[in-house]
Design a protein around this motif. Structure first.
Motif, PDB file in Angstrom:
ATOM      1  N   TYR A  83      -1.814  -5.298  -0.720  1.00 19.19           N
ATOM      2  CA  TYR A  83      -1.827  -4.190  -0.886  1.00 19.19           C
ATOM      3  C   TYR A  83      -1.954  -2.994  -1.526  1.00 19.19           C
ATOM      4  N   SER A  84      -0.946  -3.984  -2.607  1.00 18.70           N
ATOM      5  CA  SER A  84      -1.114  -2.712  -3.915  1.00 18.70           C
ATOM      6  C   SER A  84      -1.963  -2.005  -4.769  1.00 18.70           C
ATOM      7  N   ASN A  85      -3.587  -2.146  -4.052  1.00 18.08           N
ATOM      8  CA  ASN A  85      -4.601  -1.644  -4.523  1.00 18.08           C
ATOM      9  C   ASN A  85      -5.349   0.081  -4.047  1.00 18.08           C
ATOM     10  N   LEU A  86      -3.853  -0.089  -2.898  1.00 23.06           N
ATOM     11  CA  LEU A  86      -4.561   1.049  -1.505  1.00 23.06           C
ATOM     12  C   LEU A  86      -4.076   1.896  -1.378  1.00 23.06           C
ATOM     13  N   THR A  87      -4.171   3.195  -1.844  1.00 23.42           N
ATOM     14  CA  THR A  87      -3.513   4.401  -1.842  1.00 23.42           C
ATOM     15  C   THR A  87      -4.147   5.585  -0.848  1.00 23.42           C
ATOM     16  N   ALA A  95       0.902  -1.321   0.031  1.00 30.42           N
ATOM     17  CA  ALA A  95       0.033   0.052  -0.470  1.00 30.42           C
ATOM     18  C   ALA A  95       0.780   1.507  -0.134  1.00 30.42           C
ATOM     19  N   ASP A 125     -12.375   1.420 -10.071  1.00 28.06           N
ATOM     20  CA  ASP A 125     -11.415   1.994  -9.491  1.00 28.06           C
ATOM     21  C   ASP A 125     -12.280   2.937  -8.536  1.00 28.06           C
ATOM     22  N   THR A 155     -15.761  -1.688  -4.650  1.00 30.67           N
ATOM     23  CA  THR A 155     -14.457  -2.171  -6.267  1.00 30.67           C
ATOM     24  C   THR A 155     -15.435  -2.441  -6.894  1.00 30.67           C
ATOM     25  N   LEU A 172     -10.319  -4.390  -2.180  1.00 26.58           N
ATOM     26  CA  LEU A 172      -9.631  -4.253  -3.102  1.00 26.58           C
ATOM     27  C   LEU A 172      -9.440  -4.982  -4.439  1.00 26.58           C
ATOM     28  N   THR A 213      -7.851   4.783  -4.089  1.00 29.81           N
ATOM     29  CA  THR A 213      -7.330   6.331  -3.684  1.00 29.81           C
ATOM     30  C   THR A 213      -7.721   6.391  -2.323  1.00 29.81           C
ATOM     31  N   ALA A 257     -10.384  -3.799  -6.877  1.00 24.12           N
ATOM     32  CA  ALA A 257      -9.693  -2.525  -7.805  1.00 24.12           C
ATOM     33  C   ALA A 257      -8.840  -1.477  -6.593  1.00 24.12           C
ATOM     34  N   LYS A 258      -8.292  -0.398  -7.871  1.00 21.76           N
ATOM     35  CA  LYS A 258      -8.206   0.189  -6.931  1.00 21.76           C
ATOM     36  C   LYS A 258      -8.429   1.674  -5.756  1.00 21.76           C
TER      37      LYS A 258
END
Length: 191
Positions: A69-73, A48, A130, A108, A88, A93, A90-91
């Motif tokens: 958790y790369s889809n979380l910003t 993330a 997203d 998502t 998660l 943000t 999809a993204k």
């Protein structure tokens, strides 16, 4: 008392590292139930993007994230007030200064349990999209944000609202489905 304080300063970071090591071996946890600091470190450890001064209160459920958790910003100065559900698939943000009240759900993706009848007739509601919540927005307790939605800058979503379409900047929305209640003007005079 000072000795105890020094011991605790040594133990807490060690405990945090052990928790992260455990999940590096087992895979990312589906539910964050730890202290704010440990939750932040786990999110970062599994991909993330997390800004400065972010506060995350437990529990937070992270759905559809078996690999991380790369889809979380999450931007600077954001607040998640606990009992949040983040899908998660999809993204998602959250820009700078966004707050999520207790019990907020962000979806998502959508499926109908692989029911061919429903998925054929409601195909336009299936899939992954997203979600973007822009700077300074507040999503109040128990609100549901559905896939593909963008919440505009400095907007407020009332508690219990179901947001299934985009919300413009400086808007206050409420209801099921969410509708515009009032525009929040920059000059302080609301309409």
């Amino acid at each position: 008392m000072k000795v105890l304080h020094k011991i605790l300063k040594l133990i807490v970071p060690l405990n945090r590292r052990l928790v992260i090591l455990k999940y590096k071996l087992l895979g990312p946890p589906r539910i964050l139930t730890f202290s704010r600091g440990t939750n932040l470190e786990l999110l970062k450890a599994f991909g993330a993007t997390i800004g400065e001064n972010v506060r995350i209160y437990s529990p937070v459920v992270l759905h559809a994230a078996p690999e991380g958790y790369s889809n979380l910003t999450i931007g600077d100065n954001c607040l998640l007030n606990g009992n949040n559900y983040l899908d998660l698939a999809a993204k998602i943000t959250l820009e700078k200064g966004v707050s999520l009240g207790p019990g907020v759900t962000i979806m998502t993706h959508n499926r109908y349990n692989f029911n061919p009848f429903l998925e054929d007739r409601l195909a336009h509601t299936c899939g992954k999209k997203d979600v973007l919540i822009k700077e300074g927005s507040g999503i109040k307790a128990g609100a549901l944000i559905t896939m593909g939605v963008t919440i505009g800058k400095n907007s407020v979503v009332a508690g219990g609202a179901v947001v299934n379409r985009d919300v413009s900047d400086n808007a206050f929305v409420a209801g099921v489905p969410a509708r515009l209640v009032k525009e929040l003007k920059d000059d302080g005079s609301d309409s």
